[in-house]
Design an enzyme around this catalytic site. Structure first.
Site, PDB file in Angstrom:
ATOM      1  N   GLY A  46     -58.777  22.821 -44.983  1.00  0.00           N
ATOM      2  CA  GLY A  46     -58.206  23.409 -44.599  1.00  0.00           C
ATOM      3  C   GLY A  46     -58.285  24.883 -43.961  1.00  0.00           C
ATOM      4  O   GLY A  46     -57.060  24.630 -42.990  1.00  0.00           O
ATOM      5  N   ARG A 104     -34.344  33.147 -42.215  1.00  0.00           N
ATOM      6  CA  ARG A 104     -33.238  32.919 -42.473  1.00  0.00           C
ATOM      7  C   ARG A 104     -32.984  32.638 -43.992  1.00  0.00           C
ATOM      8  O   ARG A 104     -32.666  33.187 -44.736  1.00  0.00           O
ATOM      9  CB  ARG A 104     -32.976  31.237 -42.569  1.00  0.00           C
ATOM     10  CG  ARG A 104     -32.255  30.364 -41.558  1.00  0.00           C
ATOM     11  CD  ARG A 104     -32.169  29.256 -40.927  1.00  0.00           C
ATOM     12  NE  ARG A 104     -33.620  28.394 -40.538  1.00  0.00           N
ATOM     13  CZ  ARG A 104     -34.388  27.415 -40.767  1.00  0.00           C
ATOM     14  NH1 ARG A 104     -32.957  26.749 -40.236  1.00  0.00           N
ATOM     15  NH2 ARG A 104     -35.192  26.600 -40.495  1.00  0.00           N
ATOM     16  N   LYS A 202     -16.450  26.884 -40.584  1.00  0.00           N
ATOM     17  CA  LYS A 202     -17.549  25.848 -41.717  1.00  0.00           C
ATOM     18  C   LYS A 202     -17.533  26.073 -42.984  1.00  0.00           C
ATOM     19  O   LYS A 202     -17.634  27.571 -42.961  1.00  0.00           O
ATOM     20  CB  LYS A 202     -18.693  25.100 -40.809  1.00  0.00           C
ATOM     21  CG  LYS A 202     -19.531  27.098 -40.841  1.00  0.00           C
ATOM     22  CD  LYS A 202     -21.037  26.393 -40.077  1.00  0.00           C
ATOM     23  CE  LYS A 202     -22.133  27.554 -40.864  1.00  0.00           C
ATOM     24  NZ  LYS A 202     -23.432  27.856 -39.929  1.00  0.00           N
ATOM     25  N   ARG A 204     -20.401  26.076 -46.385  1.00  0.00           N
ATOM     26  CA  ARG A 204     -22.163  25.836 -46.839  1.00  0.00           C
ATOM     27  C   ARG A 204     -22.342  25.552 -48.216  1.00  0.00           C
ATOM     28  O   ARG A 204     -21.648  26.189 -48.570  1.00  0.00           O
ATOM     29  CB  ARG A 204     -22.361  26.496 -46.038  1.00  0.00           C
ATOM     30  CG  ARG A 204     -24.373  26.508 -46.301  1.00  0.00           C
ATOM     31  CD  ARG A 204     -25.263  27.883 -45.781  1.00  0.00           C
ATOM     32  NE  ARG A 204     -25.177  28.288 -44.307  1.00  0.00           N
ATOM     33  CZ  ARG A 204     -26.260  27.382 -43.742  1.00  0.00           C
ATOM     34  NH1 ARG A 204     -26.776  26.461 -43.712  1.00  0.00           N
ATOM     35  NH2 ARG A 204     -24.959  27.633 -42.333  1.00  0.00           N
ATOM     36  N   ASP A 234     -32.020  23.906 -36.446  1.00  0.00           N
ATOM     37  CA  ASP A 234     -32.827  23.309 -37.189  1.00  0.00           C
ATOM     38  C   ASP A 234     -32.230  21.493 -36.719  1.00  0.00           C
ATOM     39  O   ASP A 234     -32.854  20.494 -36.155  1.00  0.00           O
ATOM     40  CB  ASP A 234     -33.041  23.457 -37.986  1.00  0.00           C
ATOM     41  CG  ASP A 234     -34.271  23.285 -39.007  1.00  0.00           C
ATOM     42  OD1 ASP A 234     -34.773  22.673 -38.325  1.00  0.00           O
ATOM     43  OD2 ASP A 234     -34.483  23.620 -40.352  1.00  0.00           O
ATOM     44  N   GLY A 237     -27.089  19.322 -37.566  1.00  0.00           N
ATOM     45  CA  GLY A 237     -26.291  18.649 -38.022  1.00  0.00           C
ATOM     46  C   GLY A 237     -25.090  19.608 -37.611  1.00  0.00           C
ATOM     47  O   GLY A 237     -23.929  19.219 -37.697  1.00  0.00           O
TER      48      GLY A 237
END
EC number: 2.7.6.1
Length: 325
Positions: A46, A104, A202, A204, A234, A237
């Protein structure tokens, strides 16, 4: 486009990792040059081997890598490329990360958590990068993680130009997928002739990745054509849920727009079936429209080429997005 003369631009060199060579080739074509020939291969265990097939001594080098899956492999490859350039006596090394990895993870939410976005900047510094170019960072504070110039480019003009050329401004509402993106949505609204705005409230779950629930719309979207914008998508959803909430609130139609289409499974299925008329993204990450019902991919190559040109000529990168708040 007129290419650079060999004599006056002999020290400009653009390199590409293996994650998204098509984008790098488009950037090189915009600049009128060829990518530097590079040998890159993986060993059986790898490990990655890199060797550039021409001298880089005294050159102004731009190393492009799109951090798609497998993200950690492509990150390591870019670091190795930068190290090879440093040891090859390059004059200046600019790391181009169209999609900044780990963006993020830019702050600690609770104790014993890393700030991985800062770690990425530290790794680039340790490898030998003098400068960073990225597009639509998840948060502006990431610019402060790197102890050198950071050119934070914006895809908004590309996305807005496409949307306004295809959809009427008379009935458009710009919608932020959450309260945290309202400031960005305001810039979009201003670019669309002071279009009205709304946002989706929303919640989370901090204990579960990619788990968000869209609750209600704040603002008037009844009978409107909604542009639901975000910097990245991503698993899809959040955005798919927001489309449903907008439709329940009486929206006439919904168009989704984002800079970075990460589109981890099951994003394609969610966004194809959520009721959005169109999903618009750029090619900061490699994209394929295969299997999609409604995906449009816009090229970021002209913007990156203009940025490279300004940096190489010691011009003003700011002029590329003047007029944006």
């Amino acid at each position: 486009m007129t290419g650079y003369s060999t004599e006056s631009h002999k020290d400009l060199k653009v390199f590409s990792g293996r994650a998204h060579t098509a984008l790098a080739e488009q950037v090189a074509e915009e600049l009128g040059i060829e990518l530097v020939p590079t040998t890159a291969r993986d060993f059986a265990n790898g490990e990655i081997f890199i060797r550039f097939e021409e001298s880089v001594r005294g050159a102004d080098c731009f190393v492009m890598q799109s951090h798609a899956q497998p993200l950690n492999k492509w990150l390591m490859e870019q670091l190795i490329m930068i190290d090879a350039l440093k040891r090859g006596s390059a004059k200046r090394i600019t790391a181009i990360l169209p999609f900044y990895p780990y963006a993020r993870q830019d702050k600690k939410h609770r104790g014993r958590e890393p700030i991985s976005a800062r770690l990425i900047a530290d790794l680039l510094t340790a490898a030998g990068a003098d400068r960073i170019v990225s597009v639509d960072l998840h948060t502006d504070q990431i610019q402060g993680f790197f102890d050198g110039p950071v050119d934070h480019m914006h895809a908004q003009p590309i996305l807005v130009d496409y949307i306004t050329s295809k959809y009427s401004l008379d009935n458009l509402v710009v919608v932020s997928p959450d309260a945290g993106r309202v400031k960005t949505a305001e810039k979009w609204a201003n670019a669309m002739g002071d279009a009205p705005m709304a946002f989706v409230h929303k919640t989370r779950d901090i204990d579960a990745a990619n788990k968000v629930v869209s609750n209600r719309v704040v603002g008037d979207v009844a009978g409107k054509d909604c542009v639901l914008m975000d910097d990245m998508i991503d698993t899809g959803g959040t955005i798919a849920g927001a489309v449903g909430v907008l439709k329940e609130a009486g929206a006439k139609s919904v168009v989704i727009a984002c800079t970075h289409g990460v589109f981890s499974d099951p994003a394609r299925e969610r966004l194809s079936e959520c009721g959005a008329e169109e999903v618009i993204t750029t090619d900061t990450l490699p994209q394929s429209t295969e299997g999609w019902k409604n995906l449009t991919v816009l090229s970021i190559a002209p913007l990156l080429a203009k940025t490279i040109r300004e940096i190489f000529e010691n011009g003003s990168v700011t002029t590329l997005f003047e007029g944006q708040a």
